[in-house]
Motif scaffolding. Structure first.
Motif, PDB file in Angstrom:
ATOM      1  N   ASP A  39      29.177 -24.885  44.734  1.00 17.10           N
ATOM      2  CA  ASP A  39      28.886 -25.575  46.268  1.00 17.10           C
ATOM      3  C   ASP A  39      29.709 -24.645  47.227  1.00 17.10           C
ATOM      4  OD1 ASP A  39      26.746 -26.758  45.170  1.00 17.10           O
ATOM      5  OD2 ASP A  39      27.783 -28.866  45.215  1.00 17.10           O
ATOM      6  N   LEU A  40      31.317 -24.803  46.716  1.00 18.99           N
ATOM      7  CA  LEU A  40      31.996 -23.956  47.765  1.00 18.99           C
ATOM      8  C   LEU A  40      31.688 -22.354  48.213  1.00 18.99           C
ATOM      9  CD1 LEU A  40      35.293 -25.789  46.585  1.00 18.99           C
ATOM     10  CD2 LEU A  40      34.066 -25.962  48.760  1.00 18.99           C
ATOM     11  N   GLN A  41      31.293 -21.878  46.901  1.00 17.58           N
ATOM     12  CA  GLN A  41      31.008 -20.397  47.007  1.00 17.58           C
ATOM     13  C   GLN A  41      29.693 -20.195  47.855  1.00 17.58           C
ATOM     14  OE1 GLN A  41      32.843 -17.753  45.592  1.00 17.58           O
ATOM     15  NE2 GLN A  41      34.362 -19.446  45.415  1.00 17.58           N
ATOM     16  N   ARG A  42      28.792 -21.011  47.725  1.00 15.71           N
ATOM     17  CA  ARG A  42      27.626 -20.839  48.359  1.00 15.71           C
ATOM     18  C   ARG A  42      27.686 -20.684  49.717  1.00 15.71           C
ATOM     19  NH1 ARG A  42      25.342 -25.110  46.672  1.00 15.71           N
ATOM     20  NH2 ARG A  42      24.946 -24.156  44.724  1.00 15.71           N
ATOM     21  N   GLY A  43      27.103 -19.507  50.538  1.00 18.51           N
ATOM     22  CA  GLY A  43      26.986 -19.256  51.822  1.00 18.51           C
ATOM     23  C   GLY A  43      28.041 -18.305  52.048  1.00 18.51           C
ATOM     24  N   ARG A  44      28.888 -18.073  51.385  1.00 20.02           N
ATOM     25  CA  ARG A  44      29.952 -16.837  51.687  1.00 20.02           C
ATOM     26  C   ARG A  44      29.481 -15.416  51.400  1.00 20.02           C
ATOM     27  NH1 ARG A  44      35.457 -18.205  48.185  1.00 20.02           N
ATOM     28  NH2 ARG A  44      35.800 -16.167  49.145  1.00 20.02           N
ATOM     29  N   ALA A  45      29.957 -14.485  52.346  1.00 17.03           N
ATOM     30  CA  ALA A  45      29.482 -13.121  52.199  1.00 17.03           C
ATOM     31  C   ALA A  45      29.387 -12.385  50.757  1.00 17.03           C
ATOM     32  CB  ALA A  45      30.274 -12.408  53.098  1.00 17.03           C
ATOM     33  N   LEU A  92      19.007 -22.670  41.188  1.00 15.06           N
ATOM     34  CA  LEU A  92      20.474 -23.206  41.059  1.00 15.06           C
ATOM     35  C   LEU A  92      21.469 -22.183  41.658  1.00 15.06           C
ATOM     36  CD1 LEU A  92      20.339 -24.716  37.531  1.00 15.06           C
ATOM     37  CD2 LEU A  92      20.495 -26.077  39.635  1.00 15.06           C
ATOM     38  N   LEU A  93      21.189 -21.181  41.608  1.00 15.94           N
ATOM     39  CA  LEU A  93      21.990 -19.986  42.232  1.00 15.94           C
ATOM     40  C   LEU A  93      21.885 -19.836  43.565  1.00 15.94           C
ATOM     41  CD1 LEU A  93      21.827 -17.161  39.181  1.00 15.94           C
ATOM     42  CD2 LEU A  93      23.722 -18.748  39.712  1.00 15.94           C
ATOM     43  N   SER A  94      20.831 -20.031  43.962  1.00 19.20           N
ATOM     44  CA  SER A  94      20.621 -19.879  45.435  1.00 19.20           C
ATOM     45  C   SER A  94      20.808 -21.032  46.064  1.00 19.20           C
ATOM     46  CB  SER A  94      18.976 -19.681  45.559  1.00 19.20           C
ATOM     47  OG  SER A  94      18.259 -20.598  45.266  1.00 19.20           O
ATOM     48  N   GLY A  95      21.209 -22.332  45.532  1.00 17.11           N
ATOM     49  CA  GLY A  95      21.309 -23.696  45.991  1.00 17.11           C
ATOM     50  C   GLY A  95      20.433 -24.497  46.696  1.00 17.11           C
ATOM     51  N   GLU A  96      19.451 -24.454  45.864  1.00 10.18           N
ATOM     52  CA  GLU A  96      18.272 -25.212  46.440  1.00 10.18           C
ATOM     53  C   GLU A  96      18.520 -26.763  46.066  1.00 10.18           C
ATOM     54  OE1 GLU A  96      14.316 -24.170  44.479  1.00 10.18           O
ATOM     55  OE2 GLU A  96      14.495 -22.332  45.355  1.00 10.18           O
ATOM     56  N   ALA A  97      18.450 -27.568  47.014  1.00 12.86           N
ATOM     57  CA  ALA A  97      18.794 -29.031  46.989  1.00 12.86           C
ATOM     58  C   ALA A  97      18.212 -29.709  46.329  1.00 12.86           C
ATOM     59  CB  ALA A  97      18.743 -29.509  48.581  1.00 12.86           C
ATOM     60  N   GLY A 154      26.541 -15.643  43.522  1.00 14.09           N
ATOM     61  CA  GLY A 154      25.278 -16.254  43.162  1.00 14.09           C
ATOM     62  C   GLY A 154      24.041 -15.858  43.870  1.00 14.09           C
ATOM     63  N   ALA A 155      24.135 -15.542  45.189  1.00 14.60           N
ATOM     64  CA  ALA A 155      23.108 -15.015  45.927  1.00 14.60           C
ATOM     65  C   ALA A 155      22.583 -13.709  45.326  1.00 14.60           C
ATOM     66  CB  ALA A 155      23.585 -15.067  47.562  1.00 14.60           C
ATOM     67  N   LEU A 156      23.706 -13.006  44.829  1.00 11.79           N
ATOM     68  CA  LEU A 156      23.308 -11.522  44.298  1.00 11.79           C
ATOM     69  C   LEU A 156      22.619 -11.772  43.044  1.00 11.79           C
ATOM     70  CD1 LEU A 156      23.544  -8.494  44.009  1.00 11.79           C
ATOM     71  CD2 LEU A 156      25.616  -8.799  42.844  1.00 11.79           C
ATOM     72  N   LEU A 157      22.918 -12.719  42.254  1.00 11.39           N
ATOM     73  CA  LEU A 157      22.279 -12.881  40.892  1.00 11.39           C
ATOM     74  C   LEU A 157      20.961 -13.398  41.178  1.00 11.39           C
ATOM     75  CD1 LEU A 157      25.222 -14.382  38.618  1.00 11.39           C
ATOM     76  CD2 LEU A 157      24.076 -12.023  38.431  1.00 11.39           C
ATOM     77  N   ALA A 158      20.663 -14.412  42.184  1.00 10.82           N
ATOM     78  CA  ALA A 158      19.433 -15.050  42.621  1.00 10.82           C
ATOM     79  C   ALA A 158      18.441 -14.018  42.915  1.00 10.82           C
ATOM     80  CB  ALA A 158      19.498 -16.049  43.518  1.00 10.82           C
ATOM     81  N   ASP A 159      18.822 -13.004  43.829  1.00  8.13           N
ATOM     82  CA  ASP A 159      18.122 -11.968  44.051  1.00  8.13           C
ATOM     83  C   ASP A 159      17.717 -11.058  42.928  1.00  8.13           C
ATOM     84  OD1 ASP A 159      18.300 -12.698  46.767  1.00  8.13           O
ATOM     85  OD2 ASP A 159      19.797 -11.062  47.381  1.00  8.13           O
ATOM     86  N   ARG A 160      18.570 -10.773  41.896  1.00  7.59           N
ATOM     87  CA  ARG A 160      18.200  -9.880  40.853  1.00  7.59           C
ATOM     88  C   ARG A 160      17.424 -10.637  39.854  1.00  7.59           C
ATOM     89  NH1 ARG A 160      18.928  -4.907  40.871  1.00  7.59           N
ATOM     90  NH2 ARG A 160      19.621  -4.690  38.565  1.00  7.59           N
TER      91      ARG A 160
END
Length: 698
Positions: free
Chosen positions: A451-457, A419-424, A461-467
């Motif tokens: 969804d709006l936050q996804r892909g931004r630098a 969900l955090l990494s945005g898997e469709a 969400g991307a940081l939490l997904a990596d953790r």
């Protein structure tokens, strides 16, 4: 499936009731329960081991330090002074009395004899009263006229004189004193449970059994309707009545000295040094829930005894109290940390071990999804990214809340990561589940914002997904499942049961995952302990290495635990392992502070400043050459200097009251002997104990 624990023996009540008496140990003689119950436990200041404690008069303690030779010489001189004073005083008073009698025109011989007797009594009483004190005859009597003094001082000398042996070490003679004995079950005999008392008389009852049964009896006394049930249970099970749900009645490998009647564990002996208050010198040093309730911070390098001499005895005490139904405990540390064997615990959580029976609930069974997500986000973020904590909490709440509304449970690690990494496919499945549950309109805005936050630098969400990827490893398979397919997850809401929980962190194989889990479990404990409705059990937390377990919210929560009958023991190698913004708040949050040998001076500075200063009586001696006098005296001084090489000097003594640090950073860093520690205490009631130098060996 969630593990909530099980209640022990019904309703809970608080039980109330240094030379330790025997404790139940493997391979030791049978436990003497009557003598243990009857042992004196007088009221004492916080930190003193009460069993066998005797209040010591400071003046008597100072007298005991005087060597035997000077003591006897001073006593003999005071005897001579007493006799001389008696004779001189008698002569003077008799002369004065005779003059007065003649002034009043004489008197009869009987009156003269009566006056003489009165004068003798007054003179001898005054002389004896004065010289008894100055001659320290009370200390002489204690050393040589009492039974203990005779055995210690006179008997060895006589034995050596008779046998002509040298002054080698003398074997102590067995003390004929018999410890007091009491009826342990007197309350049951007079309270309508004499049959139960008779059954217990024939049982081998240990200290854990006694405290547990006494708690059950106190619960039964709240309503006499329960007394027959108490008797029935005791008659059926004897000393095993009302036992812990695990069935355990003792700990294997128990080594520390415990007094479960007052919930104390003895850690060492307070040293007889000027820095320690006179009341505490040579007494046993002990901890109990009234002190642990303010939490304890211990700092010292590896190998100085933090785990063996503090953490393990504290865990041992809390586990015994859990078996007695008065506490619950959570012990956190590496898998190889010496926090007792697995048999001490009811629940052992080892995420990195495939054979582990229990898993861990990442959300702590919190009913509020936003609170659960915020606590998990704080645990996932590394220390260097705490500035992004608020955005990370928001990102996690935007997916945890909708998932909980759709499925009635929290997402597992893999689901949350998707969900955090945005898997469709994961998102579409969640949307369909929300639509089917009729909750899509409520959470649609959260999903759109995610969804709006996804892909931004700066997407958190991307940081939490990596953790989360650090926890989504084959070694952790089934450890954090929420759908019932993995190991039974332990939830911190079980802290209202007398549970013993051990969390083994995979510090060697997955160090960063261990740091996250440590922070998560400690944070869950702090929240759950303060949120308990039933606070009759003391909730104890022991963290072997708390460097990764603390964040700002946890430090704030430590202060709230004081009023929740809960506390923590936190061990650190150095304060430098903590972020700088946490060091000062942590010192303010804990009430007990402990320093082990070998700390760095910058660590000692924190403790030194926290302990402050005190006023001492300082004496300064100044020497100066002697210059006054005439030519003859100056010539004599020159001759003395030529013959002896020394110069005649005058001595000037100045006394003043000055403020000095109780313990300087240099003393803490370099002057502490091995096996010792300096500890200051604060009780839940607010009573404070200044720093004490304690010997933790033995």
């Amino acid at each position: 499936m969630e593990l909530d624990g099980a209640r022990g023996h019904g309703e809970r009540t608080t039980t109330r009731p240094s030379t330790p008496l025997p404790h139940p140990r493997p391979h030791h003689p049978p436990f003497d329960l009557p003598a243990w119950v009857a042992a004196p436990r007088p009221e004492a200041p916080p930190g003193i081991y009460r069993q066998g404690y005797q209040q010591v008069d400071p003046e008597q303690a100072e007298e005991a330090k005087v060597p035997t030779g000077p003591l006897l010489l001073r006593a003999a001189l005071n005897v001579v002074a007493t006799v001389a004073t008696y004779y001189i005083g008698t002569v003077v008073l008799m002369y004065a009395a005779g003059f007065l009698l003649r002034w009043f025109d004489g008197t009869s011989p009987d009156q003269f004899n009566a006056v003489q007797i009165l004068i003798n009594l007054v003179t001898v009483s005054c002389a004896a009263a004065v010289f008894w004190r100055t001659g320290r005859w009370r200390e002489v009597a204690r050393r040589f006229l009492t039974r203990a003094g005779w055995r210690q001082n006179i008997a060895p000398v006589l034995a050596r004189a008779i046998t002509h042996e040298g002054s080698g070490p003398v074997k102590p003679t067995a003390s004929p004193e018999v410890p007091p004995v009491a009826d342990p079950w007197f309350a049951q005999r007079v309270g309508g449970a004499s049959a139960a008392a008779g059954r217990l008389d024939g049982e081998a009852v240990g200290d854990v059994d006694y405290v547990r049964i006494q708690r059950a009896w106190e619960s039964a006394q709240a309503d006499h309707v329960f007394v027959p049930a108490f008797v029935e249970q005791v008659m059926a099970r004897g000393a095993a009545a009302f036992s812990h749900p695990s069935g355990s009645r003792e700990l294997t490998g128990r080594v520390a000295h415990h007094d479960l009647l007052v919930q104390q564990v003895r850690l060492g002996t307070t040293q007889d040094v000027p820095k320690n208050p006179q009341t505490y010198r040579t007494t046993g040093f002990a901890l109990d829930p009234t002190l642990l309730g303010t939490s304890l911070l211990a700092v010292g390098p590896a190998g100085t005894g933090k785990t063996a001499r503090l953490a393990r005895p504290a865990v041992e005490a809390l586990c015994l109290q859990a078996l007695a139904g008065t506490a619950c405990v959570v012990a956190i540390g590496a898998a190889d940390a010496d926090l007792g064997p697995d048999s001490w615990y009811d629940v052992v959580i080892a995420p990195g071990e495939s054979g582990s029976v229990y898993g861990l609930d990442l959300y702590g069974s919190t009913q509020d999804p936003d609170e659960a997500a915020a606590r998990l986000a704080d645990a996932l973020l590394p220390d260097e990214l705490t500035a992004r904590a608020e955005s990370a909490r928001m990102a996690l709440q935007q997916v945890v809340g909708p998932f909980h509304a759709a499925y009635g449970r929290y997402p597992g690690v893999r689901e949350l990561r998707g969900l955090l990494s945005g898997e469709a496919d994961v998102r579409e499945t969640l949307v369909k589940a929300l639509r089917a549950a009729g909750r899509l309109a409520t959470y649609e805005r959260d999903l759109e914002h995610r969804d709006l936050q996804r892909g931004r630098a700066d997407d958190p969400g991307a940081l939490l997904a990596d953790r989360l990827a650090l926890l989504d490893r084959p070694a952790f398979e089934g450890a954090f499942m929420t759908d019932g397919t993995g190991r039974p997850p332990f939830a911190m809401r079980a802290l209202d049961h007398p549970l013993r929980v051990r969390v083994k962190l995979p510090e060697r194989s997955h160090p960063e995952a261990a740091r996250m889990l440590s922070r998560l479990v400690v944070g869950q404990f702090v929240l759950a302990a303060a949120a308990r409705e039933d606070r009759s059990l003391f909730a104890g937390l022991v963290v072997d290495d708390a460097s990764a377990a603390l964040d700002a919210s946890t430090v704030r929560g430590l202060q709230r635990m004081r009023g929740a009958n809960a506390g923590a023991v936190l061990l650190l190698r150095t304060l430098m392992d903590l972020p700088e913004v946490l060091r000062t708040p942590l010192f303010g949050a804990v009430g007990c502070r402990m320093v082990f040998p070998g700390i760095a001076p910058w660590d000692g500075k924190f403790f030194s400043e926290a302990w402050g200063t005190h006023v001492i009586h300082e004496k300064v001696v100044t020497h100066a050459p002697l210059t006054e006098g005439g030519a003859l005296r100056r010539a004599g001084r020159l001759g003395r200097k030529a013959l002896s090489g020394t110069t005649a000097q005058t001595e000037s003594v100045t006394t003043r009251d000055v403020e000095r640090l109780r313990w300087s950073p240099s003393d803490l860093a370099h002057a502490l002997p091995a096996g010792h520690a300096v500890v200051s205490l604060t009780a839940v009631s607010g009573e404070q104990v200044p720093p004490l130098l304690v010997d933790l060996r033995g």
